[in-house]
Design a protein around this motif. Structure first.
Motif, PDB file in Angstrom:
ATOM      1  N   GLN A  66      75.852  27.530  18.605  1.00 17.28           N
ATOM      2  CA  GLN A  66      75.698  28.054  17.244  1.00 17.28           C
ATOM      3  C   GLN A  66      75.733  29.579  17.250  1.00 17.28           C
ATOM      4  N   ALA A  67      75.147  30.190  18.282  1.00 21.17           N
ATOM      5  CA  ALA A  67      75.108  31.653  18.369  1.00 21.17           C
ATOM      6  C   ALA A  67      76.507  32.239  18.494  1.00 21.17           C
ATOM      7  N   VAL A  68      77.373  31.621  19.310  1.00 22.10           N
ATOM      8  CA  VAL A  68      78.712  32.185  19.516  1.00 22.10           C
ATOM      9  C   VAL A  68      79.585  31.973  18.270  1.00 22.10           C
ATOM     10  N   LEU A  69      79.400  30.862  17.580  1.00 24.80           N
ATOM     11  CA  LEU A  69      80.144  30.645  16.332  1.00 24.80           C
ATOM     12  C   LEU A  69      79.697  31.649  15.259  1.00 24.80           C
ATOM     13  N   ARG A  70      78.390  31.934  15.240  1.00 23.45           N
ATOM     14  CA  ARG A  70      77.877  32.936  14.294  1.00 23.45           C
ATOM     15  C   ARG A  70      78.409  34.322  14.656  1.00 23.45           C
ATOM     16  N   HIS A  71      78.556  34.580  15.958  1.00 22.50           N
ATOM     17  CA  HIS A  71      79.132  35.843  16.427  1.00 22.50           C
ATOM     18  C   HIS A  71      80.566  36.006  15.897  1.00 22.50           C
TER      19      HIS A  71
END
Length: 533
Positions: free
Chosen positions: A42-47
């Motif tokens: 989720q963090a990398v997609l939000r990035h």
């Protein structure tokens, strides 16, 4: 508009080009513990959403700071020597021709990242997905911002590997052969294009696109121009894609994930037509004049061919794939862009540039919508979608059905929407082509292209009738083949967020075409005049 200093404008343009590359490198690093949210994925997609959002914001501020009173002048320019021995420079800048394409590319990339955050395509690691998406964004944005032939080629090539992996790793059925076909076609075209670019640079003594456009081919003999146009034109025609070099496109679109299809249709195809306007027209005018009738002929064949292919796919019992149909429609729509460019008139070229933007907005929206339909039904097969009961989207998911019908009528060129103006101006350009071109031949091309608009309306209305109309299934769901469908969900919140800007811009561009034409026309006039205001 706002007053922004030249140094800030330079920084904004450099950030738009380099920012996604830095973001791609950061995406491959481990996420800091405080930013992981529920998971590292989720963090990398939000990035990805954050980086593309920052690039879009920079593009909007750049557009607001752009001097709209002088759109023919290169603005936000950076010019640094890179390879002195070859006089290759890191030369960036935007004018009225490239600015709309730059903003549209930033917008579509952001909307794809937003869509991917909520609906990640099935496949390997999200880290690789986000990194490839950002590298792809950097390459496409750089293509519209660089003003050096060598840099243009590097940016042009930079998008191939990310798109190959997006199709091959996150695509659907038949993704491996489709990805190979995409990379082989475009690489072979690019090799020939590189030879043409090197020929121009070595014969003229510079790779600077602004200096070459200002010179207007005076330092290049007609034979050199003819060879250069043939070589560069083949590479650009593959990417556009022009009939008969288009056969990689339907397979790539059919196999690609929704996000890949949106970027392929909305951005990558524009790189080819932009190259014709930015490089071929101003730098090799005599060579372009030699090939213009042939380019126009291939363009109108593409218009008719694309429309007939769509009609064949849309008919009952053909087993046509809806994504494949929209891909073939792109061959026809890009034919109008090429016809406008081949007319070598300000009217036709402005029409081509307008149609470029309109196609990016409308076909991007269409691929988002077809992806949503496929997600809900588990298939994009038209016969399955329009089974015995009819897909009846109007009754089962009225917002989704309404949006699909809106995108279809926008694509067929309904007056008042963005699709109308570009095609009309391209036809006007063919009606009265540039000096030295055969008017009777272009009148024939215009008549064939005008007939193509009728065929376009026919297949898109057939699609709307088969997919959107009909009686909803009673007491449950079902298809003609007896396969049960899951209950149908109407437009979700994240879909609404991703699609609304495209709908709004399609309406705005259709009702106020002067906003876009006011940017492109002075720049086109100067380009055709050889850089003289």
């Amino acid at each position: 508009m706002i007053d922004i200093s030249e140094s800030v404008m330079q920084f904004l343009l450099a950030f738009i080009v380099v920012g996604p590359l830095l973001g791609a490198a950061a995406a491959l690093l481990p996420a800091p513990p405080g930013l992981r949210g529920s998971s590292p994925d989720q963090a990398v997609l939000r990035h990805g959403v954050t980086v593309t959002g920052a690039v879009l914001a920079a593009a909007v501020v750049l557009a607001l700071g752009f001097d709209h009173d002088r759109p023919s002048r290169m603005q936000a320019t950076t010019d640094i020597s890179w390879i002195p021995a070859l006089d290759v420079r890191i030369h960036l800048g935007v004018d009225g021709i490239s600015l709309p394409l730059l903003v549209m590319t930033a917008l579509l990339t952001f909307l794809c990242a937003l869509h991917g955050y909520f609906k990640m395509p099935a496949g390997p690691s999200p880290k690789a997905f986000v990194a490839l998406l950002l590298v792809l964004a950097s390459g496409t944005l750089a293509t519209f911002a660089v003003l050096d032939l060598v840099l243009f080629f590097l940016a042009f090539e930079m998008v191939l590997i990310p798109m190959y992996f997006l199709i091959a790793r996150w695509g659907g059925e038949g993704r491996q052969p489709a990805a190979w076909k995409f990379i082989l076609y475009t690489l072979l075209g690019s090799v020939v294009m590189l030879l043409g670019l090197l020929l121009i640079g070595l014969k003229a003594g510079t790779f600077d696109m602004v200096a070459l456009a200002t010179d207007n081919g005076r330092d290049l003999t007609t034979s050199v121009q003819v060879i250069a146009v043939l070589a560069i034109g083949i590479g650009l025609a593959v990417k556009t894609p022009m009939w008969p070099l288009h056969s990689w496109l339907p397979d790539a679109h059919t196999a690609a994930p929704t996000i890949g299809s949106v970027l392929l249709a909305g951005v990558l195809l524009k790189m080819g037509t932009y190259g014709f306007v930015r490089i071929v027209l101003p730098i090799t005018p005599d060579g372009m004049q030699t090939f213009a009738p042939y380019l126009a002929a291939f363009a109108v064949v593409g218009i008719i061919y694309g429309s007939l292919a769509c009609l064949a796919l849309a008919r009952k019992g053909a087993g046509g794939d809806l994504k494949r149909l929209i891909a073939y429609s792109s061959v026809g729509h890009m034919g109008f862009v090429l016809l406008g460019i081949a007319s070598m008139t300000p009217t036709g070229i402005n029409g081509a540039l307008f149609a470029n933007i309109a196609h990016g907005l409308i076909t991007g929206l269409l691929f988002f919508l077809v992806g949503a339909v496929k997600d809900r039904y588990g298939t994009a097969d038209l016969d399955t979608l329009a089974g015995a009961t009819g897909a009846a989207l109007y009754g089962r998911a009225p917002r989704l059905g309404g949006l699909l019908a809106f995108a279809a009528v926008a694509s067929l060129g309904l007056p008042g929407l963005a699709g109308f103006w570009g095609e009309m101006l391209a036809l006007f350009g063919a009606f009265d082509p540039g000096d030295g071109l055969s008017r009777p031949a272009f009148l024939v091309f215009m008549a064939i292209a005008a007939f193509g608009t009728l065929l376009t309306a026919a297949y898109l209305l057939v699609v709307v009738r088969r997919v959107c109309m009909g009686a909803p299934p009673q007491g449950g769901t079902g298809a003609a083949d007896g396969r049960a469908f899951a209950p149908l969900t109407d437009v979700r919140g994240y879909e609404f967020a991703a699609w609304t800007p495209l709908v709004a811009l399609t309406v705005i561009a259709g009702l106020w075409p002067a906003v876009l034409l006011g940017l492109t026309d002075p720049a086109v006039q100067q380009l055709l005049a050889g850089g003289k205001s």
